[in-house]
Design an enzyme around this catalytic site. Structure first.
Site, mmCIF file in Angstrom:
data_model
loop_
_atom_site.group_PDB
_atom_site.id
_atom_site.type_symbol
_atom_site.label_atom_id
_atom_site.label_comp_id
_atom_site.label_asym_id
_atom_site.label_seq_id
_atom_site.Cartn_x
_atom_site.Cartn_y
_atom_site.Cartn_z
ATOM 1 C CG ASP A 110 19.602 -8.278 -16.747
ATOM 2 O OD1 ASP A 110 18.473 -8.518 -16.553
ATOM 3 O OD2 ASP A 110 19.612 -8.206 -18.692
ATOM 4 C CG HIS A 117 16.412 -14.034 -25.194
ATOM 5 N ND1 HIS A 117 16.196 -12.656 -26.013
ATOM 6 C CD2 HIS A 117 17.502 -13.898 -24.659
ATOM 7 C CE1 HIS A 117 18.022 -12.145 -25.865
ATOM 8 N NE2 HIS A 117 18.071 -12.666 -25.041
ATOM 9 C CD GLU A 183 19.012 -7.858 -23.517
ATOM 10 O OE1 GLU A 183 20.199 -8.794 -24.458
ATOM 11 O OE2 GLU A 183 19.671 -7.719 -22.208
ATOM 12 C CD GLU A 185 16.442 -7.207 -19.120
ATOM 13 O OE1 GLU A 185 16.832 -7.970 -18.047
ATOM 14 O OE2 GLU A 185 17.131 -7.363 -19.843
ATOM 15 C CG ASP A 217 20.695 -4.874 -19.433
ATOM 16 O OD1 ASP A 217 21.172 -3.719 -19.101
ATOM 17 O OD2 ASP A 217 21.364 -5.783 -19.852
ATOM 18 N NE ARG A 221 22.026 -7.852 -28.618
ATOM 19 C CZ ARG A 221 21.455 -8.574 -27.171
ATOM 20 N NH1 ARG A 221 22.539 -9.520 -25.835
ATOM 21 N NH2 ARG A 221 20.043 -8.366 -26.903
ATOM 22 C CD GLN A 224 26.470 -9.240 -24.266
ATOM 23 O OE1 GLN A 224 25.441 -9.112 -25.503
ATOM 24 N NE2 GLN A 224 25.583 -10.833 -24.094
ATOM 25 C CE LYS A 237 23.934 -7.778 -22.025
ATOM 26 N NZ LYS A 237 21.957 -7.678 -22.328
ATOM 27 C CB THR A 241 20.713 -0.675 -16.935
ATOM 28 O OG1 THR A 241 21.172 -1.670 -17.460
ATOM 29 C CG2 THR A 241 19.125 -1.198 -16.835
ATOM 30 C CD GLU A 344 15.445 -13.033 -28.649
ATOM 31 O OE1 GLU A 344 14.565 -13.672 -28.820
ATOM 32 O OE2 GLU A 344 15.306 -12.013 -28.388
#
Length: 408
Positions: A110, A117, A183, A185, A217, A221, A224, A237, A241, A344
């Site tokens: 990834d 971002h 996420e 993607e 994904d 948080r 992480q 993570k 996925t 975000e």
């Protein structure tokens, strides 16, 4: 013109012809091609055992000449009435089939290639420093993920557990993630491998990459944030996925190719794509939470292209294998309504998102359903659909014993 009755404005027309793996009740998974609201059973229509393996890997490994030949054959079958009687019995209603993971994923990488971002996260977490790290404009940053937890759209998203430590906490605790995120993607699937020790140059991108899918994904948080220093993402993570079931051939995206954004610093020759042909892609994504549109991330804004990502992935001699998946990283644009992650959209949880029903979100709650969709320009003003990837959040599998253990 095609003889199948295709719905007006379908994104699964003859300019697309995406591949997937499907089954019907009592039958084994096999390869199909989406045609409008139908699926063409390739194993039955072609009689080729490569399409009866239950994954796209064997076909992808045959390489670009085989990919182009079958695509040409399919278009001939679906436009010439002379083939109708032989092909039509193998067209099945898409509503009657079950879709499976389209490939056996070999490796998963990834990337982190959206400047918007990366700058958003930099401003959140390093407000007193430049938003981009010094290396970001010189190489596509990425990490190796866990191939065994890549799953097809619709797979439940079980809230992950792990160590968490808020800045004010004296010590970490073990428990369910409280900051579960998405996420949005785009993923790229390798068909043809490479030799260990050899590089894959920019010009050879289309000789190795078979097609494109959508990727969510999922990210914890809080897990992480505690674990990522000094080595980067791991348990935050690796729990799941999700990928879309349809793989759009790279050849179907020819009309979507655009130049990437201007680069601010000179690139080393192996990443310099000024003379290699553009591999920016004008893909428009949409992010929905419980059916409500949250954002529309523009893939054409990605600073690093998939061709550059592949060149960087192999510049040290790392080999490719059939079934390798590499994802773009979160897709975000310059606008607030173009952000591809909740961290975000809620600015780190400090600005809750208000939904149409009056409820608010900073991160995902149990029961939430996230759906990503995307489309790209096709010929004559048409649109190519990339399908969708959906996941519903389920509660953590966290028992009373686990809760007691987490407080020790």
């Amino acid at each position: 013109m095609s003889w199948p009755d295709l719905p007006a404005g379908t994104g699964f027309g003859l300019a697309n012809l995406p591949y997937g793996v499907f089954s019907t009740p009592g039958t084994a998974p096999r390869t199909g091609v989406a045609v409008g609201d139908s699926v063409l059973d390739l194993a039955a229509a072609t009689g080729d055992p490569v399409h009866a393996t239950g994954s796209l890997n064997a076909f992808m490994a045959q390489g670009p000449e085989a990919w182009a030949a079958l695509r040409q054959r399919l278009r001939a079958w679906l436009t010439d009435e002379a083939h109708r009687s032989a092909v039509e019995p193998h067209l099945l209603p898409r509503r009657d089939v079950s879709l499976h993971l389209p490939v056996e994923v070999a490796d998963y990488v990834d990337f982190y290639s959206s400047r918007h971002h990366a700058e958003n996260l930099g401003r959140m977490f390093r407000p007193d420093s430049p938003p981009l790290t010094p290396n970001w404009q010189h190489l596509p940053i990425g990490y190796h993920g866990r191939a065994g937890t890549v799953a097809v759209s619709g797979t439940p998203v079980v809230r992950p557990c792990g160590q968490r430590k808020a800045p004010a906490d004296e010590a970490p605790t073990l428990g369910p993630s409280q900051r579960l995120d998405i996420e949005a993607e785009v993923g790229f699937l390798v068909g043809v491998g490479s030799v260990l020790g050899a590089r894959v140059p920019l010009a050879d991108f289309s000789q190795h990459v078979f097609g494109v899918c959508l990727v969510n994904d999922w990210s914890a948080r809080d897990l992480q944030a505690w674990e990522y220093v000094p080595l980067g993402p791991f348990l935050g993570k690796s729990f799941l996925t999700s990928v879309s079931p349809w793989v759009v051939p790279l050849a179907a995206l020819e009309h979507a190719r655009v130049p990437p954004p201007a680069r601010d610093v000179p690139l080393l020759p192996y990443l310099d794509d000024a003379d290699a042909g553009p591999w920016g892609l004008d893909i428009a994504l949409e992010v929905r939470l419980n059916g409500e549109l949250l954002s529309c991330p523009p893939f054409r804004e990605m600073y690093w292209t998939a061709a550059q990502q592949l060149a960087h992935l192999t510049v040290n001699g790392a080999s490719l294998r059939t079934g390798d998946l590499f994802a773009s990283g979160t897709v975000s644009g310059p606008g607030e309504d173009q952000r591809g992650s909740l961290i975000e959209l809620s600015w780190g949880g400090r600005e809750p998102i208000t939904l149409a029903d009056g409820s608010t979100r900073t991160f995902l709650e149990d029961g939430d359903v996230v759906t990503l969709t995307a489309s790209a320009p096709g010929p004559d003003g048409s649109r190519i659909a990339l399908g969708e990837v959906t996941g519903r959040v389920q509660p953590a599998r966290w028992t009373a014993t686990d809760r007691q253990e987490g407080r020790r």
